[in-house]
Design an enzyme around this catalytic site. Structure first.
Site, PDB file in Angstrom:
ATOM      1  N   GLY A   1      18.446 -43.539  29.486  1.00  0.00           N
ATOM      2  CA  GLY A   1      17.822 -42.722  29.522  1.00  0.00           C
ATOM      3  C   GLY A   1      15.883 -42.020  29.915  1.00  0.00           C
ATOM      4  CD  GLN A   2      11.025 -45.355  28.091  1.00  0.00           C
ATOM      5  OE1 GLN A   2      11.503 -46.184  27.624  1.00  0.00           O
ATOM      6  NE2 GLN A   2       9.715 -45.145  27.652  1.00  0.00           N
ATOM      7  CB  THR A   3      12.670 -40.067  33.525  1.00  0.00           C
ATOM      8  OG1 THR A   3      11.770 -39.109  32.607  1.00  0.00           O
ATOM      9  CG2 THR A   3      13.533 -39.551  33.320  1.00  0.00           C
ATOM     10  CB  VAL A   4       7.946 -40.621  31.252  1.00  0.00           C
ATOM     11  CG1 VAL A   4       6.403 -41.019  31.242  1.00  0.00           C
ATOM     12  CG2 VAL A   4       8.124 -39.353  31.761  1.00  0.00           C
TER      13      VAL A   4
ATOM     14  CG  HIS B   1       8.595 -39.502  25.629  1.00  0.00           C
ATOM     15  ND1 HIS B   1       7.779 -40.942  26.707  1.00  0.00           N
ATOM     16  CD2 HIS B   1       9.219 -38.848  26.065  1.00  0.00           C
ATOM     17  CE1 HIS B   1       9.327 -41.093  27.429  1.00  0.00           C
ATOM     18  NE2 HIS B   1       9.792 -39.476  26.915  1.00  0.00           N
TER      19      HIS B   1
ATOM     20  CG  HIS C   1      12.196 -36.494  23.893  1.00  0.00           C
ATOM     21  ND1 HIS C   1      12.558 -35.450  25.138  1.00  0.00           N
ATOM     22  CD2 HIS C   1      12.163 -37.483  23.881  1.00  0.00           C
ATOM     23  CE1 HIS C   1      12.006 -35.899  26.044  1.00  0.00           C
ATOM     24  NE2 HIS C   1      11.640 -37.237  25.447  1.00  0.00           N
TER      25      HIS C   1
END
Ligand code: 5GP
Ligand code: ZN
Length: 120
Positions: free
Chosen positions: A85-88, A92, A94
């Site tokens: 599900g990582q998009t960037v 990071h 959450h």
């Protein structure tokens, strides 16, 4: 390098290793991202100092949010890889404050990465 998390202007927390800032598309009030200053793609690329700094940031922000936002719980999560599900692709964490009633049935929490398996 063209990375949004390498050019955050106004962090809400910072030290020598990490910064933290509010998520631009928060899932709850206070949804925060904690990132290493070093551009690395995922958790597995962090060094020991960065992992310790992330832990300090989580605790400091939790104390702050406990006072200001008074959530009833927190989810802490990292998406590692597109399939997860990582998009960037700048690591990071959450930190997601949770409030009673923010969803009708919170049971299962982060198990919701596979929605059909969240409840057990
Ligand atoms: P991922 O899906 O990679 O785990 O999480 C990326 C997070 O970055 C998402 O929660 C998304 O809302 C947040 N995000 C995307 N673009 C920006 C931005 O420009 N600024 C901030 N503060 N958050 C962003
Ligand atoms: Zn970056």
């Amino acid at each position: 390098m063209d990375c949004i998390f390498c050019s955050i202007a106004s962090p809400i927390y910072e030290d020598a290793y990490v910064i933290a800032f509010f998520d631009a598309y928060p899932v709850t009030t206070g949804h925060t991202l904690i990132v290493p200053r070093r551009h690395v793609p995922d958790y597995f690329s962090l060094n020991t100092e960065e992992k310790r700094a992330i832990d300090r940031a989580i605790l400091a922000l939790k104390r702050r949010f406990d006072q200001s936002l008074k959530p009833a719980g927190y989810n802490i999560g990292i998406n590692n890889g597109k399939a997860a599900g990582q998009t960037v692709f700048h690591c990071h964490v959450h930190l997601i404050p949770r409030y009673v009633g923010d969803v009708s049935d919170p049971r299962g929490g982060v198990r919701g990465v596979i929605p059909s398996k969240q409840k057990y």
